[in-house]
Design a protein around this motif. Structure first.
Motif, mmCIF file in Angstrom:
data_model
loop_
_atom_site.group_PDB
_atom_site.id
_atom_site.type_symbol
_atom_site.label_atom_id
_atom_site.label_comp_id
_atom_site.label_asym_id
_atom_site.label_seq_id
_atom_site.Cartn_x
_atom_site.Cartn_y
_atom_site.Cartn_z
ATOM 1 N N ARG A 268 5.828 8.104 -18.374
ATOM 2 C CA ARG A 268 6.421 8.597 -17.283
ATOM 3 C C ARG A 268 7.627 9.179 -16.735
ATOM 4 O O ARG A 268 8.162 9.626 -15.994
ATOM 5 C CB ARG A 268 5.903 7.413 -15.726
ATOM 6 C CG ARG A 268 4.491 7.856 -15.118
ATOM 7 C CD ARG A 268 4.297 6.308 -15.002
ATOM 8 N NE ARG A 268 2.927 6.012 -14.794
ATOM 9 C CZ ARG A 268 1.709 6.332 -15.485
ATOM 10 N NH1 ARG A 268 2.044 5.760 -16.503
ATOM 11 N NH2 ARG A 268 0.461 6.361 -14.802
ATOM 12 N N HIS B 260 0.508 3.618 -3.457
ATOM 13 C CA HIS B 260 0.801 5.196 -2.907
ATOM 14 C C HIS B 260 1.120 6.216 -3.015
ATOM 15 O O HIS B 260 1.394 7.445 -3.601
ATOM 16 C CB HIS B 260 -0.251 5.339 -1.327
ATOM 17 C CG HIS B 260 -0.238 6.965 -1.517
ATOM 18 N ND1 HIS B 260 -1.829 6.720 -1.380
ATOM 19 C CD2 HIS B 260 0.514 7.867 -0.486
ATOM 20 C CE1 HIS B 260 -1.485 8.412 -0.590
ATOM 21 N NE2 HIS B 260 -0.693 8.891 -0.460
ATOM 22 N N ASN B 261 3.247 6.150 -3.621
ATOM 23 C CA ASN B 261 3.778 6.733 -3.809
ATOM 24 C C ASN B 261 4.056 6.155 -4.781
ATOM 25 O O ASN B 261 5.539 6.744 -5.275
ATOM 26 C CB ASN B 261 4.783 6.830 -2.432
ATOM 27 C CG ASN B 261 4.392 7.033 -1.169
ATOM 28 O OD1 ASN B 261 4.610 8.241 -1.167
ATOM 29 N ND2 ASN B 261 4.047 6.307 -0.588
ATOM 30 N N GLY B 262 3.599 6.067 -5.983
ATOM 31 C CA GLY B 262 3.894 5.683 -7.513
ATOM 32 C C GLY B 262 4.336 4.350 -8.061
ATOM 33 O O GLY B 262 4.910 4.321 -9.257
ATOM 34 N N ALA B 263 4.511 3.621 -7.183
ATOM 35 C CA ALA B 263 4.966 2.290 -7.403
ATOM 36 C C ALA B 263 4.212 1.623 -8.750
ATOM 37 O O ALA B 263 2.896 2.078 -8.635
ATOM 38 C CB ALA B 263 5.091 1.240 -6.769
ATOM 39 N N PHE C 51 9.033 -0.219 -8.844
ATOM 40 C CA PHE C 51 9.364 0.733 -8.537
ATOM 41 C C PHE C 51 10.391 1.356 -9.042
ATOM 42 O O PHE C 51 11.505 1.090 -9.698
ATOM 43 C CB PHE C 51 9.470 0.703 -6.845
ATOM 44 C CG PHE C 51 10.603 -0.841 -6.462
ATOM 45 C CD1 PHE C 51 12.203 -0.343 -6.876
ATOM 46 C CD2 PHE C 51 10.492 -2.296 -6.035
ATOM 47 C CE1 PHE C 51 12.882 -1.143 -6.346
ATOM 48 C CE2 PHE C 51 11.699 -2.679 -6.161
ATOM 49 C CZ PHE C 51 12.126 -2.837 -5.825
ATOM 50 N N GLN D 240 0.986 -0.854 -0.010
ATOM 51 C CA GLN D 240 0.127 0.032 -0.327
ATOM 52 C C GLN D 240 1.292 1.679 -0.099
ATOM 53 O O GLN D 240 0.351 2.515 -0.858
ATOM 54 C CB GLN D 240 -0.729 -0.447 1.439
ATOM 55 C CG GLN D 240 -1.392 1.714 1.604
ATOM 56 C CD GLN D 240 -2.723 2.008 0.492
ATOM 57 O OE1 GLN D 240 -2.593 1.505 -0.873
ATOM 58 N NE2 GLN D 240 -3.030 3.015 0.853
ATOM 59 N N ALA D 241 1.859 1.703 0.658
ATOM 60 C CA ALA D 241 2.784 2.679 0.922
ATOM 61 C C ALA D 241 3.573 2.631 -0.609
ATOM 62 O O ALA D 241 3.644 4.018 -0.707
ATOM 63 C CB ALA D 241 3.725 2.157 1.842
ATOM 64 N N MET D 242 4.523 1.567 -0.969
ATOM 65 C CA MET D 242 4.361 1.947 -2.377
ATOM 66 C C MET D 242 3.385 1.877 -3.914
ATOM 67 O O MET D 242 3.984 3.057 -4.607
ATOM 68 C CB MET D 242 5.508 1.004 -2.251
ATOM 69 C CG MET D 242 6.281 -0.019 -1.986
ATOM 70 S SD MET D 242 7.850 -1.169 -1.386
ATOM 71 C CE MET D 242 8.106 -0.080 -3.492
#
Length: 237
Positions: free
Chosen positions: A108, A47-50, A68, A43-45
């Motif tokens: 990206r 949420h931060n663009g993984a 990632f 979830q953390a990854m």
């Protein structure tokens, strides 16, 4: 072009992430209880663009891919895991996911995608080098140490080749199987190391040490992997 009736999409919600984790734990089952990736880390990854995407047959997820960002050497996406469940391997779903990942990363602003794979697994070498057209960057001895506890890798050392997939072309380009020339260095690998690993660990170890020594020697001599043959051979020149 995706395989018939297969749909691809990013996996953002917690329920989607649980589905991806199910894929990874099914493809790389643990001998003991546990999961390849914990829910809070995923979830953390994400949420931060993984990158986390799945392939669906109807409402059922059948494959997933996770990667990632990295800035080591250049801004690139490191694709950590891509797997499909039994019945969908070899169906084209893996290729569809990698093409989705290629476009996602290119849009990206990434320069490339990298990932590691076991040099002894011939089907992965064929797919990566011939189908996707990746460059083999380096060889890493026992890359993950002795911590590969899943049923596919347990009991073996985790040597890995590092692949780099360039994002600068307009589209990915595949290669035909390579034929060795008199000047080529040829490194043979088994047809099915996973079967050998489970039935004959001593033979598996012999393959590991043989291929490791040959790759290390060839790379030290300045050789570069230019293809993979129809006879399960890396061709270096």
């Amino acid at each position: 072009m995706n395989p018939p009736e297969i749909k691809l999409r990013e996996l953002i919600s917690l329920d989607d992430q649980m589905a991806a984790r199910w894929i990874f734990d099914t493809v790389w089952p643990k001998k003991e209880a546990g999961s390849e990736i914990t829910p809070n880390l995923l979830q953390a990854m994400v949420h931060n663009g993984a990158y986390l995407a799945g392939a669906f047959s109807g409402d059922q997820i059948v494959a997933a891919s996770f990667g990632f960002a990295s800035i080591h050497g250049e801004k690139h996406l490191h694709s950590h895991m891509t797997g499909a469940v039994e019945g969908f391997r070899g169906s084209g779903v893996g290729n569809a996911l990698k093409q989705h990942q290629w476009l996602w990363a290119k849009e990206r602003g990434y320069s490339s995608i990298t990932w590691s794979f076991d040099p002894l697994v011939s089907r992965n070498a064929r797919f990566n080098i011939n189908k996707l057209g990746v460059e083999i960057v380096s060889y890493h001895e026992n890359f993950y140490g002795s911590f590969m506890a899943d049923a596919l890798n347990a009991g073996d050392e985790s040597d890995r080749l590092l692949a780099r997939w360039d994002l600068s072309p307009a589209a990915p380009a595949s290669r035909e199987p390579r034929v060795a020339q008199p000047s080529s260095t040829v490194i043979q690998v088994p047809i099915d190391i996973v079967a050998i690993r489970s039935s004959d660990p001593i033979k598996s170890k012999e393959w590991r040490l043989k291929v490791r020594a040959e790759f290390v020697r060839a790379l030290a001599d300045g050789k570069k992997t230019v293809g993979f043959s129809s006879d399960c051979e890396y061709i270096l020149e």
